[in-house]
Design a protein around this motif. Structure first.
Motif, short mmCIF file in Angstrom:
data_model
loop_
_atom_site.label_atom_id
_atom_site.label_comp_id
_atom_site.label_asym_id
_atom_site.label_seq_id
_atom_site.Cartn_x
_atom_site.Cartn_y
_atom_site.Cartn_z
N VAL A 230 57.58 -34.39 -14.53
CA VAL A 230 58.87 -33.74 -14.28
C VAL A 230 58.63 -32.35 -13.72
CG1 VAL A 230 60.02 -35.00 -16.13
CG2 VAL A 230 59.03 -32.76 -16.62
N ASP A 231 59.58 -31.87 -12.96
CA ASP A 231 59.56 -30.50 -12.45
C ASP A 231 60.25 -29.61 -13.48
OD1 ASP A 231 59.76 -28.08 -11.15
OD2 ASP A 231 60.51 -28.92 -9.26
N VAL A 232 59.47 -28.96 -14.33
CA VAL A 232 60.05 -28.15 -15.39
C VAL A 232 60.70 -26.89 -14.84
CG1 VAL A 232 58.50 -29.02 -17.17
CG2 VAL A 232 57.84 -27.00 -15.87
N ASP A 233 60.28 -26.46 -13.66
CA ASP A 233 60.90 -25.28 -13.07
C ASP A 233 62.34 -25.59 -12.66
OD1 ASP A 233 60.73 -22.53 -12.03
OD2 ASP A 233 60.91 -23.47 -10.08
N ALA A 234 62.57 -26.72 -12.00
CA ALA A 234 63.92 -27.10 -11.60
C ALA A 234 64.80 -27.31 -12.83
CB ALA A 234 63.88 -28.36 -10.75
N GLY A 235 64.26 -27.98 -13.84
CA GLY A 235 65.03 -28.19 -15.07
C GLY A 235 65.35 -26.90 -15.78
N GLY A 236 64.40 -25.98 -15.79
CA GLY A 236 64.63 -24.69 -16.44
C GLY A 236 65.69 -23.87 -15.73
N LEU A 237 65.69 -23.90 -14.40
CA LEU A 237 66.71 -23.18 -13.64
C LEU A 237 68.10 -23.68 -13.99
CD1 LEU A 237 64.96 -22.94 -10.16
CD2 LEU A 237 65.67 -20.99 -11.55
N GLN A 238 68.25 -25.00 -14.11
CA GLN A 238 69.55 -25.56 -14.45
C GLN A 238 69.94 -25.20 -15.88
OE1 GLN A 238 71.80 -27.14 -12.49
NE2 GLN A 238 73.15 -27.03 -14.27
N SER B 101 58.17 -33.54 -27.84
CA SER B 101 57.44 -33.86 -26.63
C SER B 101 56.14 -33.05 -26.55
CB SER B 101 58.28 -33.56 -25.39
OG SER B 101 59.50 -34.28 -25.40
N THR B 102 55.21 -33.58 -25.76
CA THR B 102 53.97 -32.89 -25.44
C THR B 102 53.91 -32.72 -23.93
OG1 THR B 102 52.80 -33.84 -27.32
CG2 THR B 102 51.45 -33.01 -25.51
N VAL B 103 53.46 -31.56 -23.49
CA VAL B 103 53.32 -31.33 -22.04
C VAL B 103 51.86 -31.10 -21.72
CG1 VAL B 103 55.65 -30.41 -21.70
CG2 VAL B 103 53.81 -28.85 -22.35
N ARG B 104 51.47 -31.56 -20.54
CA ARG B 104 50.12 -31.31 -20.05
C ARG B 104 50.17 -31.26 -18.53
NH1 ARG B 104 47.05 -37.03 -21.34
NH2 ARG B 104 48.85 -38.39 -21.11
N PRO B 105 49.14 -30.71 -17.90
CA PRO B 105 49.17 -30.59 -16.44
C PRO B 105 49.34 -31.95 -15.77
CG PRO B 105 47.41 -29.24 -17.36
CD PRO B 105 47.93 -30.08 -18.48
N ALA B 106 50.13 -31.99 -14.72
CA ALA B 106 50.29 -33.22 -13.96
C ALA B 106 49.03 -33.49 -13.16
CB ALA B 106 51.50 -33.12 -13.04
N PRO B 107 48.62 -34.75 -13.02
CA PRO B 107 47.41 -35.06 -12.26
C PRO B 107 47.50 -34.52 -10.83
CG PRO B 107 48.18 -36.98 -13.47
CD PRO B 107 49.26 -35.94 -13.60
N GLY B 108 46.48 -33.79 -10.43
CA GLY B 108 46.41 -33.28 -9.07
C GLY B 108 47.29 -32.09 -8.77
N GLU B 109 48.05 -31.62 -9.75
CA GLU B 109 48.96 -30.50 -9.52
C GLU B 109 48.18 -29.20 -9.38
OE1 GLU B 109 52.99 -28.67 -9.50
OE2 GLU B 109 52.04 -30.52 -8.87
N GLY C 8 57.97 -25.40 -7.08
CA GLY C 8 58.23 -25.98 -8.40
C GLY C 8 56.96 -26.09 -9.23
N LEU C 9 57.10 -26.62 -10.43
CA LEU C 9 55.95 -26.78 -11.32
C LEU C 9 56.10 -28.09 -12.08
CD1 LEU C 9 54.21 -23.97 -13.29
CD2 LEU C 9 54.32 -26.29 -14.18
N ARG C 10 55.23 -29.02 -11.78
CA ARG C 10 55.31 -30.35 -12.36
C ARG C 10 54.32 -30.50 -13.52
NH1 ARG C 10 57.24 -30.26 -7.56
NH2 ARG C 10 55.28 -29.36 -6.82
N LEU C 11 54.84 -31.01 -14.63
CA LEU C 11 54.02 -31.30 -15.82
C LEU C 11 54.23 -32.75 -16.22
CD1 LEU C 11 54.73 -28.15 -18.04
CD2 LEU C 11 52.76 -28.53 -16.55
N ARG C 12 53.22 -33.30 -16.86
CA ARG C 12 53.39 -34.62 -17.47
C ARG C 12 53.94 -34.43 -18.88
NH1 ARG C 12 51.99 -39.97 -17.29
NH2 ARG C 12 51.74 -40.94 -19.35
N VAL C 13 54.99 -35.15 -19.21
CA VAL C 13 55.58 -35.06 -20.54
C VAL C 13 55.46 -36.41 -21.22
CG1 VAL C 13 57.18 -33.23 -19.87
CG2 VAL C 13 57.91 -35.60 -19.69
N ASP C 14 55.12 -36.38 -22.49
CA ASP C 14 54.98 -37.59 -23.30
C ASP C 14 55.67 -37.38 -24.63
OD1 ASP C 14 52.97 -39.46 -21.84
OD2 ASP C 14 52.03 -37.48 -21.72
N PRO C 15 56.23 -38.43 -25.22
CA PRO C 15 56.80 -38.29 -26.56
C PRO C 15 55.71 -37.95 -27.56
CG PRO C 15 56.73 -40.59 -25.91
CD PRO C 15 56.34 -39.80 -24.70
#
Length: 478
Positions: free
Chosen positions: A166-174, A447-455, A470-477
């Motif tokens: 997910v793009d946490v930057d876009a979500g955070g702006l909203q 949730s847990t966040v970690r760097p997105a592959p290749g980001e 933007g800034l994309r992270l992998r999120v997992d439950p």
């Protein structure tokens, strides 16, 4: 750009450490009246591409080469880079009345914000501050807490159930726009959010370009046309918001910012354009800066599993963990218990201060670290540099939230300026800390966040520090 740039040695002898008669002649003496070392004109010309591409690295290189007070080659309008905590405190706190915001930085911003709190000075600023202050009273922070948690729940509901990017930057702006709208303006601005944010970002992008590449004001460049269109869009979006609030009505008991400003307009204490200026200012200052803090906190926690695990442990203890384990959302009353979570935010603000540079103009002659600077001198102060002084913040490039769990010592606290200092301390500091802490708590309790592959993350030092694209992270439950 890389975020690993480290400023030069604070232990380097400074101008005040050496007697004037013992100093070698300054190579830049003919280019500045300030008795401090600094780059020469040809070096500044050669550095223009670097300044535009990576201003943070440029400032760090100037400090490393020329010391904590570096004079730029501008003889008629002296400019100095102030990198020592004592000199920064002199400008922002001890002699704050002797330094104004009438600088190129704030002049450019005023093309967007007008004479709002961010850019105004003197009596105009004092009047605006008095008008707006009740909206930021501690008793109103409980509603900020409620709206922050609600916005985080909506943001998390859009995240993938079984993991994904997910793009946490876009979500955070909203999310932060929703909080600003519901708490400061007494209205849900989400319906105008995309329009408003697009106009703000468009206008600020042009403003940054104007500062880095100044051109004559009369020149009809494409950038100036873009700025006019963006400001017109901001004006129209602001007018629509005010019209909706007028139609809904206000009561004497309403103490949100928009209600206070409307009453000031009705009483003749504030011109209608002043209301627009404060509205735009708060969208920028209360939305973009908090979104930046949220994005970088999630980014840093994603890259530091041990720090994230400590936050998760605290959230389990205080809130009971995710919903499916019987946990609950955080609330105003939990803030004192969320020590690690708040420390994670404060350490993020150290590494990525939204206001990475501030400036002031001397109204009269002053002395900074033993060096006399004439009236009219512009002091450029970078919290990004101050926050990376190794004698105050050991391992300055490392993300170590525990610094704030145990508390900074007096010297480090004086150099920590994510919200400024002195009477011009950001009016929304507590608002921002409450909001960001609870946004992080609600997002990460399940949730847990970690760097997105290749980001690959690139930092753009614009009006605030933003992740390019933007800034994309992998999120997992969790």
């Amino acid at each position: 750009m890389s975020t690993s740039t480290t400023p030069g040695s604070p232990g380097r002898p400074q101008p005040s450490d050496v007697a004037p008669e013992e100093r070698p002649p300054r190579r830049n003496a003919r280019y500045t009246p300030v008795d401090a070392d600094g780059p020469l004109p040809h070096q500044m010309v050669a550095a223009v591409p670097r300044i535009r591409a990576d201003p943070l690295a440029f400032l760090a290189s100037v400090q490393a080469r020329h010391g904590d007070l570096a004079a730029f080659p501008m003889p008629r309008l002296p400019v100095v880079l102030v990198s020592s905590p004592t000199a920064a405190r002199r400008v922002l706190v001890d002699n704050h009345r002797g330094w104004s915001k009438r600088t190129a930085q704030y002049g450019a911003l005023s093309a967007v914000t007008g004479s709002g709190l961010l850019t105004s000075d003197g009596e105009v600023w004092r009047e605006r501050r008095r008008t707006a202050q009740p909206a930021f009273h501690p008793r109103g922070l409980e509603s900020v807490a409620d709206e922050s948690v609600a916005a985080a729940r909506r943001m998390r509901a859009a995240w993938p159930t079984w993991g994904g990017v997910v793009d946490v930057d876009a979500g955070g702006l909203q999310a932060t726009l929703e909080v600003v709208g519901r708490t400061l303006f007494g209205a849900d601005v989400a319906q105008d959010g995309e329009r408003l944010v697009t106009a703000v970002l468009e206008a600020l992008e042009v403003v940054v370009g104007r500062v880095r590449t100044p051109l004559p004001a009369w020149l009809p460049t494409p950038a100036r046309r873009r700025l006019r269109r963006a400001v017109q869009e901001l004006d129209e979006a602001s007018a629509a918001l005010v019209a909706r609030r007028r139609a809904r009505g206000t009561s004497p008991d309403d103490e949100d910012l928009l209600a206070l400003l409307l009453r000031a307009v009705d009483a003749g204490d504030l011109a209608p354009h002043g209301l627009r200026d404060e509205l735009v200012t708060m969208v920028i200052a209360g939305h973009e800066t908090v979104a930046s803090a949220l994005t970088w906190t999630l980014h840093l926690l994603a890259g530091n599993p041990s720090a994230q695990a400590r936050v998760a442990e605290e959230l389990d203890e205080v809130l009971g963990g995710p919903d499916d384990r019987g946990g609950r959302s955080p609330a105003w009353g939990d803030l004192r218990s969320l020590v690690r979570t708040r420390a994670a935010v404060e350490e993020s603000l150290r590494l990525f201060p939204p206001a990475w540079v501030v400036s002031r103009r001397a109204l009269a002659e002053d002395v900074l670290d033993g060096v006399t600077v004439p009236a009219g001198t512009t002091a450029v102060i970078s919290p990004w540099l101050l926050h990376r002084r190794p004698e105050l913040f050991p391992e300055p490039e490392a993300y170590r939230p525990e610094r704030f769990e145990v508390g900074l010592d007096r010297a480090a606290r004086a150099a920590y300026l994510p919200f400024g200092a002195g009477p011009r301390l950001c009016i929304g500091r507590d608002f921002a800390l409450v909001e960001t802490t609870l946004l992080v708590a609600e997002l990460l309790r399940g949730s847990t966040v970690r760097p997105a592959p290749g980001e690959r993350v690139h930092v753009d030092a614009l009006v605030t520090m933003r992740p390019r694209g933007g800034l994309r992270l992998r999120v997992d439950p969790r």
